[in-house]
Design an enzyme around this catalytic site. Structure first.
Site, PDB file in Angstrom:
ATOM      1  N   GLN A  15       0.832  -1.194   0.000  1.00 35.37           N
ATOM      2  CA  GLN A  15       0.000   0.000   0.000  1.00 35.37           C
ATOM      3  C   GLN A  15       0.875   1.256   0.000  1.00 35.37           C
ATOM      4  O   GLN A  15       1.662   1.478   0.917  1.00 35.37           O
ATOM      5  CB  GLN A  15      -0.903  -0.008   1.234  1.00 35.37           C
ATOM      6  CG  GLN A  15      -1.631   1.288   1.515  1.00 35.37           C
ATOM      7  CD  GLN A  15      -2.651   1.631   0.458  1.00 35.37           C
ATOM      8  OE1 GLN A  15      -2.420   2.522  -0.350  1.00 35.37           O
ATOM      9  NE2 GLN A  15      -3.748   0.891   0.432  1.00 35.37           N
ATOM     10  N   GLN A  66     -19.725  -2.433  -2.328  1.00 36.10           N
ATOM     11  CA  GLN A  66     -18.684  -3.121  -3.089  1.00 36.10           C
ATOM     12  C   GLN A  66     -17.786  -3.924  -2.147  1.00 36.10           C
ATOM     13  O   GLN A  66     -17.174  -3.358  -1.246  1.00 36.10           O
ATOM     14  CB  GLN A  66     -17.861  -2.053  -3.811  1.00 36.10           C
ATOM     15  CG  GLN A  66     -16.982  -2.547  -4.925  1.00 36.10           C
ATOM     16  CD  GLN A  66     -16.354  -1.355  -5.620  1.00 36.10           C
ATOM     17  OE1 GLN A  66     -15.310  -0.874  -5.202  1.00 36.10           O
ATOM     18  NE2 GLN A  66     -17.011  -0.862  -6.650  1.00 36.10           N
ATOM     19  N   GLU A 109      -8.809  -0.939   0.948  1.00 34.55           N
ATOM     20  CA  GLU A 109      -8.328  -0.774   2.322  1.00 34.55           C
ATOM     21  C   GLU A 109      -9.108   0.305   3.077  1.00 34.55           C
ATOM     22  O   GLU A 109      -9.319   0.193   4.282  1.00 34.55           O
ATOM     23  CB  GLU A 109      -6.836  -0.442   2.343  1.00 34.55           C
ATOM     24  CG  GLU A 109      -6.279  -0.400   3.760  1.00 34.55           C
ATOM     25  CD  GLU A 109      -4.770  -0.590   3.831  1.00 34.55           C
ATOM     26  OE1 GLU A 109      -4.195  -0.176   4.840  1.00 34.55           O
ATOM     27  OE2 GLU A 109      -4.195  -1.150   2.886  1.00 34.55           O
ATOM     28  N   ARG A 110      -9.551   1.346   2.381  1.00 34.60           N
ATOM     29  CA  ARG A 110     -10.343   2.383   3.056  1.00 34.60           C
ATOM     30  C   ARG A 110     -11.653   1.793   3.582  1.00 34.60           C
ATOM     31  O   ARG A 110     -12.080   2.090   4.704  1.00 34.60           O
ATOM     32  CB  ARG A 110     -10.623   3.551   2.119  1.00 34.60           C
ATOM     33  CG  ARG A 110      -9.384   4.382   1.783  1.00 34.60           C
ATOM     34  CD  ARG A 110      -9.709   5.534   0.851  1.00 34.60           C
ATOM     35  NE  ARG A 110     -10.506   6.552   1.530  1.00 34.60           N
ATOM     36  CZ  ARG A 110     -11.783   6.770   1.321  1.00 34.60           C
ATOM     37  NH1 ARG A 110     -12.471   6.024   0.462  1.00 34.60           N
ATOM     38  NH2 ARG A 110     -12.417   7.733   1.952  1.00 34.60           N
ATOM     39  N   GLU A 142      -3.802   1.527  -8.476  1.00 36.57           N
ATOM     40  CA  GLU A 142      -5.129   1.932  -8.012  1.00 36.57           C
ATOM     41  C   GLU A 142      -5.038   3.243  -7.241  1.00 36.57           C
ATOM     42  O   GLU A 142      -5.854   4.150  -7.427  1.00 36.57           O
ATOM     43  CB  GLU A 142      -5.734   0.848  -7.118  1.00 36.57           C
ATOM     44  CG  GLU A 142      -7.128   1.233  -6.606  1.00 36.57           C
ATOM     45  CD  GLU A 142      -7.575   0.383  -5.434  1.00 36.57           C
ATOM     46  OE1 GLU A 142      -8.780   0.293  -5.211  1.00 36.57           O
ATOM     47  OE2 GLU A 142      -6.701  -0.172  -4.732  1.00 36.57           O
TER      48      GLU A 142
END
Length: 289
Positions: free
Chosen positions: A45, A69, A87-88, A120
């Site tokens: 990340q 999602q 991850e958020r 991303e």
């Protein structure tokens, strides 16, 4: 036009960013509820600073409307799962203290996982300049690319990539200030013109404390790199004397000599400026030339 993902992985145009990150709309992929304690963040990340307010806002949205999602994960050792994308959402659900989260499991390699996480996030605007630079650096190593090739695959100019990577040469303290958004990228670029680390840090702290804009910082950098030439005190003192007390006398003498020359006498003069006095030597020929 191919997406950045298809260019990196050699996929077809149809297998682009959406297919690699978002759930595939077919019966082969199943949304599973995975225990949140078994999920770990993506080690690749690039985002190191997460806005708590925005995570809190996302958590409220998920609490009200649910997860639209699922996150994408991959299976690791010890029955753990690593996040590939989302991850958020994972952080928001953790804040809500959910026991399980909806997820889709993908079988991806380290290289694919890292690339997806990096690209991303590069597509989002929230990354700081340093996080973006680190992402570029990791992609260069992962895929053994040149800066030019990376820029082409990301659809960016080579100068954009090169300028971001130069930020990583700044002292760690300056990079951290950019990460915390205490210093802008343009401020950081101004500091690059300073070679000494100590001076860079001093200017950074002053800029933050006094809320300097970029122009103010650039002007100070220019002053440091191009200091004014200090005039010798003796010369300066001597000039003051000449400019105030002696100028009238000198002009009077020169006018007199000019009148003598106009009368037909070819005189020769020599002038000397010493520390103690101003000397004029006059030679008058005895015979006309």
């Amino acid at each position: 036009m191919k997406s950045p993902f298809s260019r990196f992985f050699g996929s077809s145009e149809k297998q682009g960013q959406e297919e690699l990150i978002e759930p595939r709309q077919n019966h082969l992929e199943e949304v599973l509820n995975i225990a949140i304690e078994k999920i770990v963040p993506n080690r690749y990340q690039p985002r190191t600073v997460f806005d708590d307010d925005k995570i809190e806002e996302l958590a409220r949205t998920i609490h009200t409307h649910g997860v639209i999602q699922p996150i994408i994960i991959r299976k690791m050792e010890d029955e753990k799962y690593e996040i590939i994308a989302g991850e958020r959402r994972f952080r928001a659900m953790t804040k809500l203290k959910w026991a399980e989260v909806p997820a889709i499991i993908r079988n991806l390699s380290d290289k694919e996982t890292a690339s997806i996480a990096l690209i991303e996030n590069l597509q989002r605007e929230e990354l700081t300049a340093i996080e973006e630079a680190v992402a570029y650096q990791k992609l260069l190593k992962l895929h053994d690319l040149t800066q030019e090739a990376l820029a082409q695959r990301l659809g960016k100019g080579q100068s954009t990539v090169a300028n971001k990577l130069r930020l990583l040469k700044l002292p760690q303290e300056v990079q951290e200030a950019i990460m915390k958004k205490e210093l802008s990228e343009r401020h950081a670029r101004a500091l690059m013109a300073i070679k000494e680390k100590e001076v860079q840090l001093e200017l950074m702290n002053t800029s933050i404390e006094k809320h300097w804009n970029v122009k103010q910082l650039e002007e100070r950098v220019n002053e440091i790199n191009n200091p004014p030439v200090k005039e010798d005190k003796k010369v300066k003192s001597r000039r003051k004397v000449v400019s105030k007390d002696v100028r009238i006398a000198l002009n009077t003498i020169k006018q007199s000599l000019s009148m003598v020359t106009k009368s037909g006498i070819n005189i020769k003069t020599e002038e000397e400026d010493t520390e103690e006095f101003y000397q004029i030597t006059v030679r008058i020929p005895k015979k006309k030339s």
